[in-house]
Design a protein around this motif. Structure first.
Motif, PDB file in Angstrom:
ATOM      1  N   ALA A   1      -0.835 -24.127  -0.037  1.00  0.00           N
ATOM      2  CA  ALA A   1      -0.590 -23.608  -1.383  1.00  0.00           C
ATOM      3  C   ALA A   1       0.727 -22.845  -1.448  1.00  0.00           C
ATOM      4  N   GLU A   2       1.035 -22.072  -0.423  1.00  0.00           N
ATOM      5  CA  GLU A   2       2.310 -21.337  -0.413  1.00  0.00           C
ATOM      6  C   GLU A   2       3.497 -22.296  -0.397  1.00  0.00           C
ATOM      7  N   HIS A   3       3.376 -23.388   0.342  1.00  0.00           N
ATOM      8  CA  HIS A   3       4.443 -24.394   0.355  1.00  0.00           C
ATOM      9  C   HIS A   3       4.620 -24.985  -1.042  1.00  0.00           C
ATOM     10  N   ALA A   4       3.504 -25.215  -1.731  1.00  0.00           N
ATOM     11  CA  ALA A   4       3.568 -25.825  -3.063  1.00  0.00           C
ATOM     12  C   ALA A   4       4.082 -24.855  -4.118  1.00  0.00           C
ATOM     13  N   LEU A   5       3.767 -23.562  -3.985  1.00  0.00           N
ATOM     14  CA  LEU A   5       4.178 -22.572  -4.982  1.00  0.00           C
ATOM     15  C   LEU A   5       5.687 -22.368  -5.020  1.00  0.00           C
ATOM     16  N   GLY A   6       6.273 -22.340  -3.861  1.00  0.00           N
ATOM     17  CA  GLY A   6       7.712 -22.075  -3.803  1.00  0.00           C
ATOM     18  C   GLY A   6       8.010 -20.640  -4.231  1.00  0.00           C
ATOM     19  N   GLY A   7       9.247 -20.371  -4.515  1.00  0.00           N
ATOM     20  CA  GLY A   7       9.656 -19.032  -4.921  1.00  0.00           C
ATOM     21  C   GLY A   7      10.132 -18.215  -3.741  1.00  0.00           C
ATOM     22  N   ASP A   8      10.647 -17.045  -4.039  1.00  0.00           N
ATOM     23  CA  ASP A   8      11.249 -16.195  -3.018  1.00  0.00           C
ATOM     24  C   ASP A   8      10.269 -15.736  -1.941  1.00  0.00           C
ATOM     25  N   ALA A   9       9.043 -15.459  -2.338  1.00  0.00           N
ATOM     26  CA  ALA A   9       8.059 -14.926  -1.379  1.00  0.00           C
ATOM     27  C   ALA A   9       7.346 -16.021  -0.590  1.00  0.00           C
ATOM     28  N   ALA A  10       7.424 -17.264  -1.031  1.00  0.00           N
ATOM     29  CA  ALA A  10       6.645 -18.341  -0.412  1.00  0.00           C
ATOM     30  C   ALA A  10       6.927 -18.523   1.078  1.00  0.00           C
ATOM     31  N   PRO A  11       8.176 -18.512   1.535  1.00  0.00           N
ATOM     32  CA  PRO A  11       8.388 -18.703   2.981  1.00  0.00           C
ATOM     33  C   PRO A  11       7.742 -17.614   3.839  1.00  0.00           C
ATOM     34  N   VAL A  12       7.809 -16.365   3.376  1.00  0.00           N
ATOM     35  CA  VAL A  12       7.199 -15.271   4.131  1.00  0.00           C
ATOM     36  C   VAL A  12       5.676 -15.394   4.105  1.00  0.00           C
ATOM     37  N   ALA A  13       5.126 -15.710   2.932  1.00  0.00           N
ATOM     38  CA  ALA A  13       3.675 -15.858   2.819  1.00  0.00           C
ATOM     39  C   ALA A  13       3.189 -17.043   3.654  1.00  0.00           C
ATOM     40  N   ALA A  14       3.904 -18.164   3.606  1.00  0.00           N
ATOM     41  CA  ALA A  14       3.504 -19.334   4.394  1.00  0.00           C
ATOM     42  C   ALA A  14       3.552 -19.016   5.882  1.00  0.00           C
ATOM     43  N   SER A  15       4.588 -18.325   6.314  1.00  0.00           N
ATOM     44  CA  SER A  15       4.702 -17.935   7.721  1.00  0.00           C
ATOM     45  C   SER A  15       3.540 -17.032   8.128  1.00  0.00           C
ATOM     46  N   SER A  16       3.138 -16.148   7.236  1.00  0.00           N
ATOM     47  CA  SER A  16       2.011 -15.245   7.528  1.00  0.00           C
ATOM     48  C   SER A  16       0.710 -16.025   7.669  1.00  0.00           C
ATOM     49  N   TRP A  17       0.446 -16.962   6.752  1.00  0.00           N
ATOM     50  CA  TRP A  17      -0.770 -17.772   6.851  1.00  0.00           C
ATOM     51  C   TRP A  17      -0.761 -18.626   8.107  1.00  0.00           C
ATOM     52  N   LEU A  18       0.424 -19.163   8.464  1.00  0.00           N
ATOM     53  CA  LEU A  18       0.525 -19.953   9.686  1.00  0.00           C
ATOM     54  C   LEU A  18       0.187 -19.101  10.899  1.00  0.00           C
ATOM     55  N   ARG A  19       0.738 -17.913  10.990  1.00  0.00           N
ATOM     56  CA  ARG A  19       0.453 -17.025  12.122  1.00  0.00           C
ATOM     57  C   ARG A  19      -1.029 -16.669  12.174  1.00  0.00           C
ATOM     58  N   LEU A  20      -1.632 -16.370  11.026  1.00  0.00           N
ATOM     59  CA  LEU A  20      -3.065 -16.058  10.998  1.00  0.00           C
ATOM     60  C   LEU A  20      -3.896 -17.254  11.466  1.00  0.00           C
ATOM     61  N   LEU A  21      -3.531 -18.442  11.021  1.00  0.00           N
ATOM     62  CA  LEU A  21      -4.246 -19.641  11.448  1.00  0.00           C
ATOM     63  C   LEU A  21      -4.153 -19.811  12.955  1.00  0.00           C
ATOM     64  N   LEU A  22      -2.943 -19.722  13.504  1.00  0.00           N
ATOM     65  CA  LEU A  22      -2.749 -19.942  14.940  1.00  0.00           C
ATOM     66  C   LEU A  22      -3.385 -18.851  15.791  1.00  0.00           C
ATOM     67  N   ILE A  23      -3.294 -17.599  15.365  1.00  0.00           N
ATOM     68  CA  ILE A  23      -3.943 -16.506  16.104  1.00  0.00           C
ATOM     69  C   ILE A  23      -5.453 -16.679  16.058  1.00  0.00           C
ATOM     70  N   GLY A  24      -5.989 -17.101  14.895  1.00  0.00           N
ATOM     71  CA  GLY A  24      -7.418 -17.375  14.802  1.00  0.00           C
ATOM     72  C   GLY A  24      -7.849 -18.450  15.780  1.00  0.00           C
ATOM     73  N   VAL A  25      -7.125 -19.553  15.822  1.00  0.00           N
ATOM     74  CA  VAL A  25      -7.460 -20.634  16.772  1.00  0.00           C
ATOM     75  C   VAL A  25      -7.440 -20.113  18.199  1.00  0.00           C
ATOM     76  N   ALA A  26      -6.421 -19.358  18.544  1.00  0.00           N
ATOM     77  CA  ALA A  26      -6.331 -18.821  19.909  1.00  0.00           C
ATOM     78  C   ALA A  26      -7.494 -17.871  20.215  1.00  0.00           C
ATOM     79  N   ARG A  27      -7.887 -17.068  19.268  1.00  0.00           N
ATOM     80  CA  ARG A  27      -9.014 -16.149  19.485  1.00  0.00           C
ATOM     81  C   ARG A  27     -10.324 -16.902  19.659  1.00  0.00           C
ATOM     82  N   TRP A  28     -10.474 -18.021  18.986  1.00  0.00           N
ATOM     83  CA  TRP A  28     -11.723 -18.779  19.062  1.00  0.00           C
ATOM     84  C   TRP A  28     -11.933 -19.403  20.421  1.00  0.00           C
ATOM     85  N   SER A  29     -10.898 -19.443  21.245  1.00  0.00           N
ATOM     86  CA  SER A  29     -11.034 -20.035  22.576  1.00  0.00           C
ATOM     87  C   SER A  29     -11.794 -19.125  23.521  1.00  0.00           C
ATOM     88  N   GLY A  30     -11.824 -17.852  23.231  1.00  0.00           N
ATOM     89  CA  GLY A  30     -12.437 -16.894  24.134  1.00  0.00           C
ATOM     90  C   GLY A  30     -13.743 -16.448  23.652  1.00  0.00           C
TER      91      GLY A  30
END
Length: 143
Positions: free
Chosen positions: A114-143
């Motif tokens: 959704a952040e990629h689709a919204l665009g705008g000035d804040a979208a890259p920062v918001a998308a990066s934040s969601w990506l980091r949350l997704l990846l950290i979540g996946v890594a945490r689920w391994s343990g």
């Protein structure tokens, strides 16, 4: 980044990227090539592919899973927060997610999309934040 509704006998030939990738297998099984090794992937299996690793998928005549795929680049901060992402042993980068974690993966994925689709000035920062949350979540689920 994308969700790929595969088809019976569908394939993605083995290939490599210069970036990392996470892939969640959903709604059916298939064969995933992970770090050059073919293995059966049941629904709910997540694969972390490192840059330069051979990967792809193959379906038989009955298989047509949906693949939820995100490409990304790691940095030192992400590696420190989620060491699994930089793990050298490919076996440790295969996770079996329960239904709640699959839903959490898809939820973060859809917010990222959704952040990629919204665009705008804040979208890259918001998308990066969601990506980091997704990846950290996946890594945490391994343990």
């Amino acid at each position: 980044m994308g969700t790929h509704a595969t088809v019976p006998r569908g394939t993605c030939p083995d290939h490599v990227h210069d970036h990392d990738e996470v892939c969640l297998v959903a709604d059916g099984a298939c064969t995933i090539v992970h770090a050059g090794r073919a293995r059966r992937a049941e629904p709910g299996t997540a694969f972390l592919f490192r840059a330069g690793e051979v990967h792809g998928y193959r379906n038989d005549e009955r298989q047509a899973p949906v693949l939820w795929v995100v490409h990304y680049r790691r940095d030192a901060a992400l590696d420190a927060a989620a060491p699994l992402l930089a793990e050298l042993d490919p076996e440790r980068r295969v996770l079996h997610l329960d239904a709640a974690r699959q839903d959490a993966f898809r939820g973060a994925y859809l917010r990222l999309l959704a952040e990629h689709a919204l665009g705008g000035d804040a979208a890259p920062v918001a998308a990066s934040s969601w990506l980091r949350l997704l990846l950290i979540g996946v890594a945490r689920w391994s343990g």
